[in-house]
Design an enzyme around this catalytic site. Sequence first.
Site, PDB file in Angstrom:
ATOM      1  N   PHE A 279      13.208  -4.514 -14.283  1.00 41.01           N
ATOM      2  CA  PHE A 279      12.379  -4.221 -14.084  1.00 41.01           C
ATOM      3  C   PHE A 279      12.638  -2.941 -12.502  1.00 41.01           C
ATOM      4  O   PHE A 279      12.856  -3.423 -11.355  1.00 41.01           O
ATOM      5  CB  PHE A 279      11.298  -4.709 -13.749  1.00 41.01           C
ATOM      6  CG  PHE A 279      10.194  -5.091 -15.063  1.00 41.01           C
ATOM      7  CD1 PHE A 279       9.552  -4.554 -15.974  1.00 41.01           C
ATOM      8  CD2 PHE A 279      10.790  -6.786 -14.838  1.00 41.01           C
ATOM      9  CE1 PHE A 279       9.199  -5.588 -16.778  1.00 41.01           C
ATOM     10  CE2 PHE A 279      10.652  -7.534 -16.329  1.00 41.01           C
ATOM     11  CZ  PHE A 279       9.818  -6.800 -16.884  1.00 41.01           C
ATOM     12  N   ASP A 280      12.250  -1.583 -13.002  1.00 34.90           N
ATOM     13  CA  ASP A 280      12.425  -0.922 -11.079  1.00 34.90           C
ATOM     14  C   ASP A 280      10.563  -1.250 -10.563  1.00 34.90           C
ATOM     15  O   ASP A 280       9.829  -1.806 -11.474  1.00 34.90           O
ATOM     16  CB  ASP A 280      12.215   0.111 -12.441  1.00 34.90           C
ATOM     17  CG  ASP A 280      11.652   1.754 -11.353  1.00 34.90           C
ATOM     18  OD1 ASP A 280      12.129   1.378  -9.347  1.00 34.90           O
ATOM     19  OD2 ASP A 280      10.072   2.479 -11.247  1.00 34.90           O
ATOM     20  N   LYS A 281      10.448  -1.159  -9.268  1.00 38.28           N
ATOM     21  CA  LYS A 281       9.777  -1.724  -9.201  1.00 38.28           C
ATOM     22  C   LYS A 281       8.226  -1.063  -9.182  1.00 38.28           C
ATOM     23  O   LYS A 281       7.467  -0.963 -10.151  1.00 38.28           O
ATOM     24  CB  LYS A 281       8.979  -2.460  -7.377  1.00 38.28           C
ATOM     25  CG  LYS A 281       8.499  -3.417  -6.850  1.00 38.28           C
ATOM     26  CD  LYS A 281       8.762  -3.317  -6.040  1.00 38.28           C
ATOM     27  CE  LYS A 281       7.426  -2.214  -4.860  1.00 38.28           C
ATOM     28  NZ  LYS A 281       7.149  -1.702  -3.682  1.00 38.28           N
ATOM     29  N   THR A 282       7.970   0.096  -8.650  1.00 36.61           N
ATOM     30  CA  THR A 282       7.041   1.181  -8.173  1.00 36.61           C
ATOM     31  C   THR A 282       7.179   2.112  -9.126  1.00 36.61           C
ATOM     32  O   THR A 282       7.520   2.654 -10.060  1.00 36.61           O
ATOM     33  CB  THR A 282       7.413   1.933  -7.356  1.00 36.61           C
ATOM     34  OG1 THR A 282       8.527   1.434  -5.710  1.00 36.61           O
ATOM     35  CG2 THR A 282       6.612   3.177  -7.137  1.00 36.61           C
TER      36      THR A 282
END
Lengths: 71, 633
Positions: free
Chosen positions: B312-315
């Site tokens: 997952f990308d965070k932002t």
Amino acid sequence: MTQITEYRVTDFDCPTCASNVERSLSRTDGVERVEVHYTTGRVEIEYDEDTVDPDAFERTISNQGYTPQPR
Amino acid sequence: MNLKRYVRKHRKPVVVAASGLLFAIGWGLGYFHDLDQISAALMILASIVGGYDVAKKAYYTLRSGTVGINSLVTLAAIGAIVIGEYWEAAAVVFLFSLGNYLEARTMGKTRSALEELLEMTPDTAIVRRNGEDVEVSAREVEPGETVVVKPGAKVPVDGEVTEGESAIDQAPVTGESAPVHKSAGDEVYAGTINQEGALEVVATGTGADTTLERIIRRVEEAQEAKAPTETIIERFARYYTPAIVVLAAGTYAYTGDAIVALTLLVIGCPGALVIGPPVSIVSAIGNAARSGVLMKGGEHLETAGKIDLVAFDKTGTLTKGETAVASVEGFGVESDEVLRYAAIAEKKSEHHLADAILEAARGEGGGTSAAHLTDGGTVVERPQIPDPDAFEVVAGKGVVAQYVDRRIVVGNRALLAERGIEVPTRVADHVREREEAGQTAVHVVLDGNVVGVVSLRDELRSAAADVVRALKDAGVRTVMLTGDNERTARAVAETIGIDDYRAALLPEEKQDAIESFQEEGHVVAMVGDGINDAPSLATADVGIAMGAAGTDTAIETADMALMADDLERIPYAVSLSKATRWNVTENVAIAVATVVLLLAGVFAGYVHMASGMLVHIGSVLLVILNGMRLLRY
């Protein structure tokens, strides 16, 4: 001039039948590109309007036992 | 309706019924010895009626140089008549055409998921022209025109709300189950349903240029893109069918038993094998589309079925992506001064942190003021941020700017270290404290001295923890990739219970991280917001873009797109893909097992032409019904 026409055929018996229709259409004079999809029943034909009358496509499809509906 | 027209319109069922009726009468008469000849004649007639279309198709197939299912059945039926097995000929032809009819009917149902989407588009729209509301065809609306959408009506165009407030059911486009509140300035999509108040919408996309139309086109393309299994099987079928003819001829030459040879032709039809995989895949793609997940084709669906790690990308993915300034701390300088310098430096930056800083600076005063009119007509003072004289972005680290005679650096620890800027202990302590709370802290440096820290927070999506848990339960490892520092990343990872995280990553390092997971043998899915994560999305085995309804880029670059910003669709998409992979395997197994059992049955003398055809048709319908289960997954 090159034109594109589309039909929908929903009574294909199997994927092989769809590829047979594709082959017959591609052998028609003036047809430059054909795509026949079994799953969606979409038939897309790119043809030279000076060489071939689109009525011929409907005949080719119905001669093989399927019902083309213009889109 | 006259009979001729009725028959032409319902040709297939009429032919099947006529063939069946003739067959049944012929069969019945067969019990009376005196009527043997009439029975035989009816059987031949049943074969001709039911077999005419089959033979015609066989003729065209043979003329195009291939041997297909129709050729095998025609050959078998003619052979049966020649050797006097009229009953078998009629039974085979009738069962084959009945099977074909049922197959076409069920395939039609499978395709209907797409047709349901097509029906979502309304035919007419009420447009305001010259001060009057006129009803026109939805396709005639021009971009820029104002459309009135009454309560209960479908939105006919993509557009922006200018007047009114309402709840909109966006399920047809985004798959969201709950209605979404819309007011002036919000985007609405064609095909969604206005549930409460009347809305006025300025059209931005009409006719074929709407999000729903794009989705439909994509779904159609996805259904047409063949999965690897389909391609292999179709290639196999091309050689398999002629091979059956050779086997039947060989069997006849060796045993002299025409019935066994003809039976081989009948059961040799590769129907279930060829039809199984596409039915499963079309059903799955249709189901996904209705749930707001766009699968870009059978190939991706098959790969997604093997996923064992989701990155997952965070932002914007695990978090809401609505970054806001949480606090500003000045060290020897007033905090609003710190914010103002930070905003000047960030003014030309396109980073999401920059937007948050600018927004806070405009709201908190300081700087040269300029008057702006609000909607109500009241004049309010809003600070204007001056442009920097020079500006440079250091990717993944921050910005460096020159303003009048001041040099401003706004960035993370790495940027300060790179520029040889010393961080005082009390600043470092403050930063650590903020980061441990899961915030992102950026240093503000003026002429080489740290003068403050701006801390930003981005709220986690409420579903994040549940999604991570659901994936873990499904045996999928979860990893978070972020440009944030170690401490912030750890705080977020701990909160949502993710298995692992990689912090302080530059965009290209995210891509490297994906490659390293792949080298470890994982089949990796990357979930991002589709634009700044493009390299990682492309590198991953399956790129999943979020919030795709709003951006074409996401639909273009990803292998799978979630139409809404709805993380909860990810476990669904992963498990649907796994279920599809199983379903395809089951279908291939059913088809192969049927052919093997039938072949054994023929050579053992248990299976004859008609019974072979019956089992064959049964297997075809079974794989279709099995594939259709995915429509309700």
